[in-house]
Every structure is written in C-alpha cells, then in structure tokens.
Design a protein around this motif. Structure first.
Motif, PDB file in Angstrom:
ATOM      1  N   PRO A 101       7.680  12.783  -1.155  1.00  0.00           N
ATOM      2  CA  PRO A 101       8.428  12.596   0.099  1.00  0.00           C
ATOM      3  C   PRO A 101       7.601  11.916   1.186  1.00  0.00           C
ATOM      4  O   PRO A 101       8.124  11.076   1.929  1.00  0.00           O
ATOM      5  N   GLN A 102       6.316  12.232   1.248  1.00  0.00           N
ATOM      6  CA  GLN A 102       5.454  11.581   2.238  1.00  0.00           C
ATOM      7  C   GLN A 102       5.285  10.103   1.912  1.00  0.00           C
ATOM      8  O   GLN A 102       5.240   9.264   2.813  1.00  0.00           O
ATOM      9  N   ALA A 103       5.210   9.768   0.622  1.00  0.00           N
ATOM     10  CA  ALA A 103       5.079   8.362   0.226  1.00  0.00           C
ATOM     11  C   ALA A 103       6.333   7.577   0.624  1.00  0.00           C
ATOM     12  O   ALA A 103       6.227   6.448   1.118  1.00  0.00           O
ATOM     13  N   TYR A 104       7.507   8.180   0.437  1.00  0.00           N
ATOM     14  CA  TYR A 104       8.749   7.527   0.866  1.00  0.00           C
ATOM     15  C   TYR A 104       8.771   7.333   2.384  1.00  0.00           C
ATOM     16  O   TYR A 104       9.172   6.283   2.878  1.00  0.00           O
ATOM     17  N   ALA A 105       8.331   8.337   3.118  1.00  0.00           N
ATOM     18  CA  ALA A 105       8.323   8.249   4.580  1.00  0.00           C
ATOM     19  C   ALA A 105       7.337   7.178   5.060  1.00  0.00           C
ATOM     20  O   ALA A 105       7.662   6.385   5.954  1.00  0.00           O
ATOM     21  N   ASP A 106       6.160   7.134   4.459  1.00  0.00           N
ATOM     22  CA  ASP A 106       5.177   6.116   4.825  1.00  0.00           C
ATOM     23  C   ASP A 106       5.703   4.719   4.539  1.00  0.00           C
ATOM     24  O   ASP A 106       5.541   3.797   5.351  1.00  0.00           O
ATOM     25  N   LEU A 107       6.342   4.580   3.397  1.00  0.00           N
ATOM     26  CA  LEU A 107       6.916   3.289   3.033  1.00  0.00           C
ATOM     27  C   LEU A 107       7.976   2.861   4.042  1.00  0.00           C
ATOM     28  O   LEU A 107       7.992   1.706   4.473  1.00  0.00           O
ATOM     29  N   GLY A 108       8.825   3.783   4.448  1.00  0.00           N
ATOM     30  CA  GLY A 108       9.864   3.468   5.422  1.00  0.00           C
ATOM     31  C   GLY A 108       9.280   3.012   6.751  1.00  0.00           C
ATOM     32  O   GLY A 108       9.763   2.032   7.346  1.00  0.00           O
ATOM     33  N   ASP A 116       0.815  -1.211   0.000  1.00  0.00           N
ATOM     34  CA  ASP A 116       0.000   0.000   0.000  1.00  0.00           C
ATOM     35  C   ASP A 116       0.850   1.262   0.000  1.00  0.00           C
ATOM     36  O   ASP A 116       0.468   2.257  -0.584  1.00  0.00           O
ATOM     37  N   GLY A 117       2.000   1.256   0.651  1.00  0.00           N
ATOM     38  CA  GLY A 117       2.826   2.453   0.758  1.00  0.00           C
ATOM     39  C   GLY A 117       3.306   2.964  -0.583  1.00  0.00           C
ATOM     40  O   GLY A 117       3.276   4.147  -0.864  1.00  0.00           O
ATOM     41  N   GLY A 118       3.751   2.085  -1.447  1.00  0.00           N
ATOM     42  CA  GLY A 118       4.281   2.507  -2.730  1.00  0.00           C
ATOM     43  C   GLY A 118       3.227   2.652  -3.797  1.00  0.00           C
ATOM     44  O   GLY A 118       3.420   3.357  -4.774  1.00  0.00           O
ATOM     45  N   THR A 119       2.099   1.978  -3.635  1.00  0.00           N
ATOM     46  CA  THR A 119       1.126   1.986  -4.714  1.00  0.00           C
ATOM     47  C   THR A 119       0.076   3.080  -4.591  1.00  0.00           C
ATOM     48  O   THR A 119      -0.647   3.319  -5.542  1.00  0.00           O
ATOM     49  N   ALA A 120      -0.030   3.740  -3.457  1.00  0.00           N
ATOM     50  CA  ALA A 120      -1.036   4.803  -3.327  1.00  0.00           C
ATOM     51  C   ALA A 120      -0.791   5.894  -4.365  1.00  0.00           C
ATOM     52  O   ALA A 120      -1.721   6.334  -5.046  1.00  0.00           O
ATOM     53  N   LEU A 121       0.437   6.312  -4.507  1.00  0.00           N
ATOM     54  CA  LEU A 121       0.783   7.337  -5.492  1.00  0.00           C
ATOM     55  C   LEU A 121       0.633   6.774  -6.905  1.00  0.00           C
ATOM     56  O   LEU A 121       0.156   7.451  -7.813  1.00  0.00           O
ATOM     57  N   HIS A 122       1.032   5.524  -7.093  1.00  0.00           N
ATOM     58  CA  HIS A 122       0.932   4.887  -8.407  1.00  0.00           C
ATOM     59  C   HIS A 122      -0.523   4.695  -8.821  1.00  0.00           C
ATOM     60  O   HIS A 122      -0.859   4.834  -9.999  1.00  0.00           O
ATOM     61  N   ASP A 123      -1.404   4.385  -7.876  1.00  0.00           N
ATOM     62  CA  ASP A 123      -2.818   4.212  -8.204  1.00  0.00           C
ATOM     63  C   ASP A 123      -3.450   5.527  -8.647  1.00  0.00           C
ATOM     64  O   ASP A 123      -4.285   5.546  -9.544  1.00  0.00           O
ATOM     65  N   ASP A 124      -3.045   6.626  -8.020  1.00  0.00           N
ATOM     66  CA  ASP A 124      -3.579   7.937  -8.411  1.00  0.00           C
ATOM     67  C   ASP A 124      -3.012   8.399  -9.746  1.00  0.00           C
ATOM     68  O   ASP A 124      -3.689   9.101 -10.498  1.00  0.00           O
ATOM     69  N   TYR A 125      -1.768   8.034 -10.036  1.00  0.00           N
ATOM     70  CA  TYR A 125      -1.094   8.475 -11.262  1.00  0.00           C
ATOM     71  C   TYR A 125      -0.426   7.284 -11.949  1.00  0.00           C
ATOM     72  O   TYR A 125       0.778   7.093 -11.863  1.00  0.00           O
TER      73      TYR A 125
END
Length: 154
Positions: A55-62, A27-36
């Motif tokens: 940057p927030q997506a990277y932080a969430d993923l971490g 979910d962390g990496g795909t939220a941005l990918h799903d939107d775009y």
C-alpha cells in the motif's frame, strides 16, 4: 538578454527537468520489485513484508505521478507527456501487483500446508488412541456404526 535567449534558456531548463521526473516515476514501482524479484519470495515473513509495504508503494507511486503530471502542463506537448506518465503508471502498478500476487500465493500455499499438517496430526492421534481412524468426512461419518445395536421394532 533578448527574448530568444530567454526562450532557449527556459527550454533547456524544461528538458533537463524531464529526465529527473521520468526517473522518479520508475523508482516508485521498482523499489518493491528490486527487493523481491520474480520468484524470490520464499518465506511467510517475506510475503507478509511485501503485503505490508505494497500500500505504501502504491501511495508513493501516486504522489510521484501527480508531480509528473503537474510538470507536464509546463511542457509544449502536454498530451504526449501525460500519455507517457499514464503508461509509466500502468507499468509500475503492474510490477507492484505482480509482487503482491506472488506473496499472496505463497501465503495461501502455506495455509493449505498447515491445514494438511493439522489434519494428518489429528488422524495420527485418532488412530493411536482408539486403534481405528475416526472418519473425517462424508458418508463414513454419517452411516451407522457396524457394531452398534439397531434400535427400533423387532
């Protein structure tokens, strides 16, 4: 309860928890990918939104992957679990990076188009005002004017 039942119960709990951990990492990496998805960034506003959210997506993923790594130490095959977590992290980072690169490319393309429009407008105004174009580059600007009187000894 006997030791066997306790061990089996603990094993079942660990097995049931691991799919949830795998799902959260994706979910962390795909939220941005799903939107775009690939090729969907078509405006400057979308590109700026991606660059603001990356940057927030990277932080969430971490954060998600740290939780997964901690859960790996409770499992029997720790190194295998950690390797899986690392692979999911690489995949998610690649996904986020692809969206980020696409957004930056669109912004670069838009800035170049804006410079070209400004240059064309400047040339149009120069020809409209003086009747001839003002040289914008190189040798034409540095060379002497054809009508200019020569200064010096004659």
């Amino acid at each position: 309860m006997t030791f066997d039942r306790i061990a089996i119960s603990a094993l079942c709990v660990m097995l049931l928890q691991s799919p949830a951990a795998v799902a959260t990492a994706r979910d962390g990496g795909t939220a941005l990918h799903d939107d775009y998805p690939a090729g969907s960034i078509a405006s400057v506003a979308q590109a700026e939104d991606v660059l603001r959210r990356a940057p927030q997506a990277y932080a969430d993923l971490g954060r998600q992957l740290q939780h997964e790594k901690a859960a790996c130490y409770e499992r029997f095959l720790v190194s295998s679990c950690l390797a899986d977590v690392q692979q999911r992290q690489r995949d998610a980072r690649t996904t986020i990076r692809r969206v980020e690169v696409e957004a930056r490319a669109l912004l670069r393309k838009e800035r170049a188009a804006e410079r070209d429009r400004a240059l064309a407008e400047r040339e149009r105004r120069a020809t409209a005002e003086g009747g001839r174009a003002i040289p914008l580059s190189g040798a034409a600007r540095e060379g002497p004017e054809p009508d200019a009187p020569k200064v010096g000894k004659e």
